[in-house]
Design an enzyme around this catalytic site. Structure first.
Site, PDB file in Angstrom:
ATOM      1  N   ASP A 126       0.855  -1.192   0.000  1.00  0.00           N
ATOM      2  CA  ASP A 126       0.000   0.000   0.000  1.00  0.00           C
ATOM      3  C   ASP A 126       0.891   1.241   0.000  1.00  0.00           C
ATOM      4  OD1 ASP A 126      -2.312   1.524   0.108  1.00  0.00           O
ATOM      5  OD2 ASP A 126      -2.444   1.424   2.296  1.00  0.00           O
ATOM      6  N   TYR A 128       1.227   5.702  -0.661  1.00  0.00           N
ATOM      7  CA  TYR A 128       0.790   6.901   0.072  1.00  0.00           C
ATOM      8  C   TYR A 128       1.031   8.075  -0.873  1.00  0.00           C
ATOM      9  CZ  TYR A 128       0.551   9.535   4.588  1.00  0.00           C
ATOM     10  OH  TYR A 128       0.218  10.335   5.652  1.00  0.00           O
ATOM     11  N   HIS A 133      -3.526  14.082   0.617  1.00  0.00           N
ATOM     12  CA  HIS A 133      -3.800  13.174   1.740  1.00  0.00           C
ATOM     13  C   HIS A 133      -2.651  13.207   2.755  1.00  0.00           C
ATOM     14  CE1 HIS A 133      -5.114   9.627   3.948  1.00  0.00           C
ATOM     15  NE2 HIS A 133      -3.937   9.071   3.740  1.00  0.00           N
ATOM     16  N   ARG A 142       0.927  16.182  13.062  1.00  0.00           N
ATOM     17  CA  ARG A 142       2.204  16.818  13.404  1.00  0.00           C
ATOM     18  C   ARG A 142       2.077  18.329  13.226  1.00  0.00           C
ATOM     19  NH1 ARG A 142       3.439  12.833   9.922  1.00  0.00           N
ATOM     20  NH2 ARG A 142       3.837  14.348   8.294  1.00  0.00           N
ATOM     21  N   GLU A 198     -10.383   4.071   3.156  1.00  0.00           N
ATOM     22  CA  GLU A 198      -9.481   4.800   2.272  1.00  0.00           C
ATOM     23  C   GLU A 198      -9.827   4.391   0.847  1.00  0.00           C
ATOM     24  OE1 GLU A 198      -5.423   4.143   3.670  1.00  0.00           O
ATOM     25  OE2 GLU A 198      -5.689   5.768   5.128  1.00  0.00           O
ATOM     26  N   GLU A 200      -9.011   3.975  -2.870  1.00  0.00           N
ATOM     27  CA  GLU A 200      -7.748   3.835  -3.596  1.00  0.00           C
ATOM     28  C   GLU A 200      -7.965   3.068  -4.906  1.00  0.00           C
ATOM     29  OE1 GLU A 200      -4.464   2.447  -1.231  1.00  0.00           O
ATOM     30  OE2 GLU A 200      -5.323   3.210   0.654  1.00  0.00           O
ATOM     31  N   ASP A 232      -9.229   0.471   1.553  1.00  0.00           N
ATOM     32  CA  ASP A 232      -8.224   0.085   2.551  1.00  0.00           C
ATOM     33  C   ASP A 232      -8.751   0.497   3.930  1.00  0.00           C
ATOM     34  OD1 ASP A 232      -5.866  -0.601   3.842  1.00  0.00           O
ATOM     35  OD2 ASP A 232      -4.949   1.346   3.443  1.00  0.00           O
ATOM     36  N   ARG A 236      -8.228   3.914  12.903  1.00  0.00           N
ATOM     37  CA  ARG A 236      -7.338   5.048  13.191  1.00  0.00           C
ATOM     38  C   ARG A 236      -6.811   5.046  14.620  1.00  0.00           C
ATOM     39  NH1 ARG A 236      -5.978   6.085   8.177  1.00  0.00           N
ATOM     40  NH2 ARG A 236      -7.732   6.745   6.879  1.00  0.00           N
ATOM     41  N   GLN A 239      -4.145   2.333  14.779  1.00  0.00           N
ATOM     42  CA  GLN A 239      -3.021   2.794  13.952  1.00  0.00           C
ATOM     43  C   GLN A 239      -2.195   3.866  14.671  1.00  0.00           C
ATOM     44  OE1 GLN A 239      -4.449   4.445  10.264  1.00  0.00           O
ATOM     45  NE2 GLN A 239      -2.418   4.903   9.467  1.00  0.00           N
ATOM     46  N   TYR A 243       1.816   2.722  15.295  1.00  0.00           N
ATOM     47  CA  TYR A 243       2.575   2.863  14.047  1.00  0.00           C
ATOM     48  C   TYR A 243       4.004   3.357  14.219  1.00  0.00           C
ATOM     49  CZ  TYR A 243       2.478   7.952  13.254  1.00  0.00           C
ATOM     50  OH  TYR A 243       2.686   9.287  13.318  1.00  0.00           O
ATOM     51  N   LYS A 252      -4.453  -1.877  10.001  1.00  0.00           N
ATOM     52  CA  LYS A 252      -4.728  -2.004   8.567  1.00  0.00           C
ATOM     53  C   LYS A 252      -4.966  -3.450   8.133  1.00  0.00           C
ATOM     54  CE  LYS A 252      -3.656   2.247   7.072  1.00  0.00           C
ATOM     55  NZ  LYS A 252      -4.449   3.028   6.120  1.00  0.00           N
ATOM     56  N   THR A 256      -8.906  -5.663   3.597  1.00  0.00           N
ATOM     57  CA  THR A 256      -8.781  -4.733   2.468  1.00  0.00           C
ATOM     58  C   THR A 256      -9.735  -5.250   1.400  1.00  0.00           C
ATOM     59  OG1 THR A 256      -6.421  -4.476   2.980  1.00  0.00           O
ATOM     60  CG2 THR A 256      -7.169  -3.674   0.827  1.00  0.00           C
ATOM     61  N   THR A 345      -4.515   6.472  -0.363  1.00  0.00           N
ATOM     62  CA  THR A 345      -5.773   7.228  -0.355  1.00  0.00           C
ATOM     63  C   THR A 345      -5.746   8.318  -1.414  1.00  0.00           C
ATOM     64  OG1 THR A 345      -5.847   6.887   2.009  1.00  0.00           O
ATOM     65  CG2 THR A 345      -7.334   8.557   1.117  1.00  0.00           C
ATOM     66  N   GLU A 359     -10.148  12.641   6.981  1.00  0.00           N
ATOM     67  CA  GLU A 359      -9.969  13.947   6.346  1.00  0.00           C
ATOM     68  C   GLU A 359     -11.310  14.664   6.179  1.00  0.00           C
ATOM     69  OE1 GLU A 359      -6.863  13.726   2.919  1.00  0.00           O
ATOM     70  OE2 GLU A 359      -7.648  11.718   3.277  1.00  0.00           O
TER      71      GLU A 359
END
Ligand code: CA
Length: 427
Positions: A126, A128, A133, A142, A198, A200, A232, A236, A239, A243, A252, A256, A345, A359
């Site tokens: 997968d 990114y 996104h 962050r 997600e 995709e 996907d 959250r 995760q 992570y 995850k 899927t 995503t 999002e």
């Protein structure tokens, strides 16, 4: 010329409306079963399915039969000359009136076909690849730092997922459970409270390589057969706690979902478009400035319980699938038939084009109005459907079908999740 570039598709003699997304311009491949339970390879045409496992030995007895197992595996491995030959043959069968009497008996209504996972998923990766996104998640998690990490514009970031839990559209998705950390810092265990989607695209590898080989940007369509839709599913809360430092894991790996119809790259030639400008210029093995473009004008729609929540466009993706494949093999890692790599995503620059609930609701702070209720993340019983179309030749529309999945209660501690049912009937 290979069938890649059929300029003006003939009309099919199979009755359908003229703008059907599964017209003769599309011809996607899938695996299905009927009441006898036997798996067969099929090609979708309008609201019908051509039973290729039955039709091929009957109508092309002199040619190698790649469809007898009922899965796409052998056909995928056979490579581009076989892909082109079969596509031209099937296209002729379904458009030439003189073939009608021979082919007609191998068609069945799509509603009678229970779709299966169409190929054996080898490795699942997968990526990114949407700058929007990645930047949105960076801003949420962050704040006060650069929303993109220092490496993001230098390589397609990805991780290896779990191939064994890739399931076909329609398979219920049991709510995962796991560890999370509360706002107060306590560690608790239980069903995920922040289950997300997600939207995709997935790319299906046909031709394998050996260790040490690399696939260049220009060789992309010699190895990759086609495209499916991917949801996907993402927990959250699990995760966010797990992570660091090695990336996504149990948040995850529980499921899927993929669409049942694999649309060959040959059907997406009109959709090819220039990807967004890249700065800085990528390193040589990822620099596609002198290559035919592999951006794709694929428009998606995401709906939850019948309410449309987003319309992402794949053309906004920063990294292309050709760059992802070049990157994935640059270290010499080999490919296997059935490798599946997902784009990441698909989120665009506008709020309406965000491909995940985290999002769309800005980390749960701005709930969506869905079906008379308010949603931040998914509740048990919620059903998510992702569909997509792309421009085809001569003003036609190429459909990618749909990937559908409903959240089933996974239970708390000790409750056994239901086994996914691969034969769940759906279109
Ligand atoms: Ca993803």
């Amino acid at each position: 010329m290979p069938s890649h570039s059929i300029p003006r598709p003939a009309r099919s003699w199979v009755p359908m409306r003229q703008d059907h997304p599964f017209g003769i311009q599309t011809l996607p491949y899938g695996s299905f079963t009927r009441s006898d339970g036997r798996a067969r390879v099929g090609v979708a045409i309008g609201d019908h399915v051509l039973d290729l496992s039955a039709a091929w030995p009957a109508l092309a007895p002199a040619e190698e039969d790649l469809f007898s197992t009922g899965s796409l595996d052998r056909f995928l491995a056979a490579g581009p000359s076989s892909w082109d030959r079969v596509r031209s043959t099937v296209s002729r069968w379904l458009s030439d009136e003189r073939e009608r009497e021979h082919v007609h008996g191998f068609l069945l209504p799509a509603a009678e076909a229970a779709m299966l996972l169409p190929f054996t998923v080898a490795d699942y990766v997968d990526f990114y690849a949407s700058e929007h996104h990645a930047a949105n998640l960076g801003r949420m998690f962050r704040p006060g730092t650069d929303p993109l990490t220092a490496n993001w514009k230098h390589m397609p970031i990805g991780y290896h997922g779990r191939a064994g839990t890739v399931v076909v559209s329609g398979t219920p998705v049991p709510r995962p459970r796991g560890q999370r950390r509360t706002a107060e810092g306590a560690v608790t265990v239980g069903p995920s409270l922040r289950l997300d989607i997600e939207a995709e695209l997935g790319f299906v590898v046909g031709v394998p390589t050996t260790m040490g080989e690399q696939v260049s940007l220009s060789a992309f369509d010699q190895y990759v057969f086609g495209v499916c839709l991917v949801n996907d599913w993402s927990a959250r809360d699990i995760q966010a706690w797990e992570y660091v430092p090695l990336g996504p894991f149990l948040g995850k790996s529980f499921a899927t979902s993929v669409s049942p119809w694999i649309v060959p790259l040959a059907a997406l030639q009109e959709a090819r478009t220039a990807p967004p400008p890249r700065s800085p210029r990528p390193v040589a093995y990822l620099d596609d400035s002198g290559e035919a473009p592999w951006g794709l004008d694929v428009r998606l729609q995401v709906s939850v319980n019948g309410t449309k929540v987003s319309e992402p466009c794949f053309a906004d993706m920063y990294w292309t699938a050709a760059q992802q494949l070049a990157h994935m093999t640059f270290n010499g890692a080999s490919l296997r038939t059935g490798d599946l790599f997902a784009s990441g995503t698909i989120s665009g620059p506008t709020e309406q084009s965000r491909g995940s609930l985290i999002e769309l609701t800005w980390n749960g702070r701005e709930p969506l109005e869905i079906d008379g209720g308010r949603r931040t993340f998914l509740e048990d019983g919620d059903e998510v459907v992702i569909t997509a179309t792309a421009p085809g030749p001569a003003g036609t529309v190429v459909g990618l079908g749909e990937v559908r999945g409903r959240v089933a209660p996974g239970g708390g501690r000790g409750a056994a999740p239901r086994e996914p049912r691969h034969s769940e009937r759906q279109r």
